[in-house]
Scaffold this active site. Structure first.
Site, PDB file in Angstrom:
ATOM      1  N   LYS A 112      65.635   5.056  26.978  1.00 33.89           N
ATOM      2  CA  LYS A 112      65.327   4.923  28.410  1.00 33.89           C
ATOM      3  C   LYS A 112      64.750   6.202  28.990  1.00 33.89           C
ATOM      4  CE  LYS A 112      67.689   0.944  29.680  1.00 33.89           C
ATOM      5  NZ  LYS A 112      68.209   0.125  30.674  1.00 33.89           N
ATOM      6  N   LYS A 194      63.189  -5.390  22.871  1.00 33.30           N
ATOM      7  CA  LYS A 194      63.971  -6.517  23.392  1.00 33.30           C
ATOM      8  C   LYS A 194      63.423  -6.976  24.750  1.00 33.30           C
ATOM      9  CE  LYS A 194      67.742  -4.598  26.032  1.00 33.30           C
ATOM     10  NZ  LYS A 194      69.035  -4.888  26.546  1.00 33.30           N
ATOM     11  N   LYS A 197      64.882  -6.802  31.571  1.00 35.53           N
ATOM     12  CA  LYS A 197      64.640  -7.070  33.004  1.00 35.53           C
ATOM     13  C   LYS A 197      63.701  -6.041  33.615  1.00 35.53           C
ATOM     14  CE  LYS A 197      69.068  -6.930  34.169  1.00 35.53           C
ATOM     15  NZ  LYS A 197      69.776  -6.856  32.896  1.00 35.53           N
TER      16      LYS A 197
END
Ligand code: AQP
Length: 328
Positions: A112, A194, A197
């Protein structure tokens, strides 16, 4: 000991079928077997920037989707993390027990943080707070997708460490429930990542609130391979393997049965049937979501859930503070 489960989905974007496969679709079955706490980890969502209006809307959307998916608020506590202050308080205390080196090894943080100019310190310390979420309710079991295994391991280590440093058996050591089918749903545009969102590319995900035509269109464009054979092979065919996983979650068929059904048939009709299977499951969910969203009943459920959670959390927090030497 009674089985107790904690699980939740971050309001960091519109929910997609990744979160459905890895979490939401299993919540209803869990509440049959355990005392469940289904929360909305909104404090975790703000480890990266969230537009305040969108955060509020998405948080309410997830709460409504929990109920629409069949969570029974009489059995399970449904609540916002930010409405139970014990989360932040125990989070801080767990942070004091966590080494910087441990947090630096978290692969989710590395992924991230990668490529961002500025990263909040909360993104770094978040796994210690996730440990607090779990330990606060003395959860015996926590469902984890592939991406969360490392964080749960940290929570277990912290619980063991705390118990040995301060007070034996204060924290229950949580066991993972490794999600079987549905634990790995990849982006439709890039099956090496993956389905997330926070991905700004809307065609990478099937959103739970997508219209049927959008679902058909997105699956039709999903990245596959040139072999033309419907079979599961995560190393060589991650795109088709992920679509098979989705098909299995939404149809209830095994991967093997689906492979047999599409033997000698091209990807076109496989994708069309997959889209119909997903639409058939999402339509009733969307209908029930529309009835629940914005209702006074939902507000009542969330208020009651926060009270129940706060009550359960207070006992653990008090014991932790006493064990650490605070005047309580
Ligand atoms: N693509 C996925 N496949 C399988 N399981 C998934 N989960 C999420 N995406 C997939 C599982 O859903 C649960 C809730 O996850 P979360 O919403 O708290 O956080 P996340 O895993 O970080 O989800 P996102 O979509 O990737 O959010 P962003 O982009 O904001 O980080 C977890 O059990 C997770 O494994």
């Amino acid at each position: 000991m009674e089985k107790r489960i904690l699980s939740g989905m971050k309001p960091s974007g519109e929910l997609n079928i990744g979160g459905y496969g890895g979490a939401l679709s299993q919540f209803v079955a869990m509440q049959e077997k355990a005392d469940c706490y289904f929360f909305i980890p909104d404090l975790h969502a703000v480890t990266v920037w969230q537009d305040p209006r969108e955060l509020r809307e998405r948080s309410m959307e997830i709460a409504a989707l929990y109920l629409a998916a069949g969570i029974d608020p009489k059995r399970s506590a449904v609540f916002f993390q930010s409405q139970v202050p014990a989360h932040a308080e125990l989070g801080w205390l767990m942070e004091t027990q966590t080494a910087v080196g441990e947090l630096g090894r978290m692969t989710q943080y590395k992924e991230k943080a990668d490529g961002r100019e500025s990263v909040s310190s909360a993104l770094f310390t978040y796994p210690a707070y996730m440990a607090a979420d779990i330990l606060l309710y003395q959860a015996t079991h926590v469902p984890v997708g592939d991406d969360q295994k490392q964080h749960l391991e940290l929570a277990r280590n912290l619980a063991v460490r705390f118990n040995s440093r301060f007070k034996k058996n204060l924290f229950t050591i949580p066991e993972p429930i490794i999600a079987g089918i549905g634990s790995r749903i990849m982006g439709l545009d890039d099956p090496s990542k993956k389905m997330s969102k926070s991905n700004p590319n809307r065609s990478s995900s099937i959103l739970l609130m997508d219209e049927p035509d959008d679902i058909r269109r997105k699956f039709a464009k999903a990245v596959t391979d040139s072999e033309g054979v419907v079979r599961c092979d995560w190393d060589r065919k991650p795109g088709i393997s992920s679509l098979l996983e989705i098909y299995s979650v939404f149809s209830g068929m095994t991967i093997g049965d689906i492979e047999s059904r599409y033997q000698g048939v091209g990807y076109g009709s496989f994708k069309e049937d997959l889209a119909e299977a997903v639409i058939a499951k999402l339509e009733p969910l969307q209908r029930s979501y529309r009835e629940i969203a914005g209702s006074e009943e939902l507000d009542r459920v969330l208020k009651d859930g926060a009270l129940r959670a706060a009550e359960a959390a207070a006992a653990t927090l008090k014991a932790v503070k006493e064990a650490m030497g605070f005047v309580v």
